[in-house]
Design a protein around this motif. Structure first.
Motif, short mmCIF file in Angstrom:
data_model
loop_
_atom_site.label_atom_id
_atom_site.label_comp_id
_atom_site.label_asym_id
_atom_site.label_seq_id
_atom_site.Cartn_x
_atom_site.Cartn_y
_atom_site.Cartn_z
N GLY A 28 31.40 4.95 -7.21
CA GLY A 28 29.94 4.98 -7.12
C GLY A 28 29.41 4.17 -5.96
N ILE A 42 25.24 9.61 -3.67
CA ILE A 42 26.11 9.25 -4.77
C ILE A 42 25.34 8.35 -5.73
CG2 ILE A 42 28.18 7.93 -5.37
CD1 ILE A 42 29.41 8.88 -2.79
N SER A 43 25.52 8.59 -7.01
CA SER A 43 24.88 7.75 -8.02
C SER A 43 25.54 6.38 -8.05
CB SER A 43 25.00 8.41 -9.40
OG SER A 43 24.36 9.67 -9.40
N HIS A 46 29.00 7.05 -10.41
CA HIS A 46 28.99 8.50 -10.20
C HIS A 46 30.05 9.23 -11.02
CE1 HIS A 46 27.76 11.88 -7.50
NE2 HIS A 46 28.91 12.35 -7.91
N SER A 65 26.02 12.30 -13.00
CA SER A 65 25.45 11.93 -11.70
C SER A 65 24.40 12.96 -11.28
CB SER A 65 26.57 11.88 -10.65
OG SER A 65 27.13 13.17 -10.49
#
Length: 102
Positions: A28, A42-43, A46, A65
């Motif tokens: 992530g 990207i979270s 993620h 995500s």
């Protein structure tokens, strides 16, 4: 444990390797993740790669995500990984490498 790793295949960090030595590897944007990526697509948390030592299997799971996770070009929620699989999170593409055990 068989050694497996992720190798970045594109962008400024191409060739960078991440060993998958734990039973959980978090991917992530958050600095506390195991694989931290500077990618606004990207979270924070993620995806996660899980290793099941009993089954000797690696699985990737998308952590709900925003932009999803792809394996070999296909959006996944959870997928068992095979040697050579291509994983995409945001703009970053990894290759999952797991040499066959001797």
């Amino acid at each position: 444990m068989a050694s497996a790793k992720l190798v970045i295949c594109n962008g400024g960090f191409e060739g960078m390797e991440y060993a998958l030595s734990a039973e959980e590897t978090l991917i992530g944007r958050n600095p506390t993740t195991d694989v931290t990526l500077l990618d606004e697509n990207i979270s924070r948390e993620h995806a996660i790669i899980l290793f099941d030592p009993d089954a000797d299997v690696f699985t990737i799971e998308d952590l709900q995500s925003t932009n999803g996770t792809k394996v070999n070009g296909k959006g996944i929620r959870s997928q068992e990984l095979q040697h050579g699989d291509e994983i995409q999170v945001g703009h970053t593409v990894f290759r999952f490498l797991r040499p066959a055990a001797d």
